[in-house]
Design an enzyme around this catalytic site. Sequence first.
Site, PDB file in Angstrom:
ATOM      1  N   GLU A  17      -0.376  -6.876   1.745  1.00  0.00           N
ATOM      2  CA  GLU A  17      -0.498  -8.496   1.460  1.00  0.00           C
ATOM      3  C   GLU A  17       0.665  -8.827   2.249  1.00  0.00           C
ATOM      4  O   GLU A  17       0.839 -10.205   2.814  1.00  0.00           O
ATOM      5  CB  GLU A  17      -0.618  -8.947   0.125  1.00  0.00           C
ATOM      6  CG  GLU A  17      -1.024 -10.232  -0.141  1.00  0.00           C
ATOM      7  CD  GLU A  17       0.379 -11.033  -0.040  1.00  0.00           C
ATOM      8  OE1 GLU A  17       0.127 -12.441  -0.221  1.00  0.00           O
ATOM      9  OE2 GLU A  17       1.375 -10.653  -0.476  1.00  0.00           O
TER      10      GLU A  17
ATOM     11  N   ASP B 284       1.217  -3.580  -2.689  1.00  0.00           N
ATOM     12  CA  ASP B 284       2.581  -3.204  -1.957  1.00  0.00           C
ATOM     13  C   ASP B 284       3.435  -4.344  -2.453  1.00  0.00           C
ATOM     14  O   ASP B 284       3.238  -5.227  -3.194  1.00  0.00           O
ATOM     15  CB  ASP B 284       2.240  -3.709  -0.497  1.00  0.00           C
ATOM     16  CG  ASP B 284       1.481  -5.174   0.017  1.00  0.00           C
ATOM     17  OD1 ASP B 284       0.575  -5.296  -0.917  1.00  0.00           O
ATOM     18  OD2 ASP B 284       2.141  -5.876   0.596  1.00  0.00           O
TER      19      ASP B 284
END
Length: 565
Positions: free
Chosen positions: A223, A156
Amino acid sequence: MEKNWGAETAGAPLEPRNKKTAFRTLVLPIVGIWTIWILFRTYSTWAFPDPAVVPSSSQKCPQVEPLFPALRSQEMDSMDMYLESDTFLNKSVSRLSGAVRIPTESFDDMGPYLAVTFPLVHASLQIEKVNTHGLLYTWAGSDTSLKPTLLMAHQDVVPVPDATVGQWTHPPFSGFFDGKFVWGRGASDCKNQLIAILEAVEALLESDFSPRRTLLLSFGFDEEISGREGANTLAPFLVKRYGKGGVAAIVDEGAPNAEVWGRNFAVPGVAEKGYVDVDIVVRMPGGHSSVPPKHNGIGVASELITRIEENTYEPRLDDQNPYLELMRCGAEHAPAFPSKLKKLLKSRDKKSSRAQEHTCNKKDRLALEASKENLLVKYLMTTSVAVDIIHGGVKTNALPERTQFTVNHRINVGSSSQDVFGHIAGIAKGVAEKYGLALTPFNGTETPFSITLSYHDTKLEPAPVTPTGLGDEDHDTAYGILSGTTRALYGQDLLVAPGIMTGNTDTRYYWDLSENIFRYGPGWDREQTGFGNIHTVDEKVGAKAHVDTVRWMAGFVRNMDEANL
Ligand SMILES: *[C@@H]1O[C@H](CO)[C@@H](O)[C@H](O)[C@H]1NC(C)=O
Ligand SMILES: *[C@@H]1O[C@H](CO)[C@@H](O)[C@H](O)[C@H]1NC(C)=O
Ligand SMILES: [Zn+2]
């Protein structure tokens, strides 16, 4: 890497989502995980010293020799050459650029792209999806008695706010290559690391490398919003499979190499500060504003806030704080290391060897002196305290019955959330007594005359500090192998010293899996200034630095494969 803990407990009465997002993407980057890097840049005015006059190793700040894999073949040698070629650089750029073009702000599946881009990896490794989007690759080694090596990255990226799209030199999801840099969101945080890991494995497969030691790749997908679904499920999955301490070493994203006190250092993160948000609620009687008491709830809360700000934490260097070792390296090898610090360091080390005199009540003179440098340095060795959110009162004709504020803490190495709780409850006690209010720490129940304290479940203790010993031989430990791999790639004028992170990566969920956790960005472009603009406009990465990340990953995998750990 993640720099915020914005995902509060569900139902927490805090901020509107869009404000949080703006805060997360615009403000936090300045104080986040790259703190250490920025601090290093502040010292970068000194010339590079002549390596000949600086011993490459000494008793203090011991350095390992460069480590080149011993097992070689014609194929492996041509792989090494290929990874340094322009052909590979071009290929590598187009792979990274393709990955940047997939906008993984909210989840967008990278799986199909990776499968097409890395055909050998996908044909040869076992691939498992953990909690739908978490990717776990397993390259089984021939010797199952050896603990695996684990390489990590996250898929991400932080969002690009609509308002900033126009400010980008090249569109944020273009993956544009200008001949030197690949531009776009995720180019340096951290699709570069993710793609580099896969490129290294693809190249190793092409050259018929077959591992003795199992290699694991673990890629989370959230994350940047604290990894609760990704790393938080991948890590327990791996612990279940390999057991506690079942992995030899973990490398995740982290600080790049930098110049400190006029010397170049690699500073793999071996520690992370802890984290805790404390909510404080002051409950006082309401009533009409025309007949107010001398102090109402807002006044009392203000007094408490003032006392909290007047009683912040002193800098303190725990014996385990990596900054201590970085200073020892600086004192030994860096031309611009301040002489006053050198003296204090010497006297501290003398005392340390006589007896542990750094008791909690004594001032830490070394830490105090080192902290004078700037706030970024100070908070590598100090618990931070910031009152960030406040609510209280609803109408001008009604006295506030409930006033709430939130205090954010980043907990120093060697301290704990318990220390923070004790400290803040002690301050609240004084105010509660002064106004005859009940005090109920922690997660207390509110009554109409009370001060209650509670903490959010985002609480995280400081990470266990990764051992940085070197063993009897040069490359006996994971830290030694990481160091040797780094110095083999960049040369012996680069020193390796342990680093500390003020933010947290996905490794926060992996503590049980290995004691050897490193947060390190091995790509280093000496010419590149700036730190890749992570979390902001014009994020980019140098193509050369990216290729060096691939070379480092390939070297580390081979060195770990030959190591007796
Ligand atoms: C790499 O790409 C550039 C254009 O981006 C091209 O000019 C060059 O010839 C390529 N080099 C190789 C070896 O493919
Ligand atoms: C209170 O304590 C628990 C841990 O027992 C924590 O998980 C929870 O989120 C805390 N905070 C609040 C506001 O309830
Ligand atoms: Zn990241």
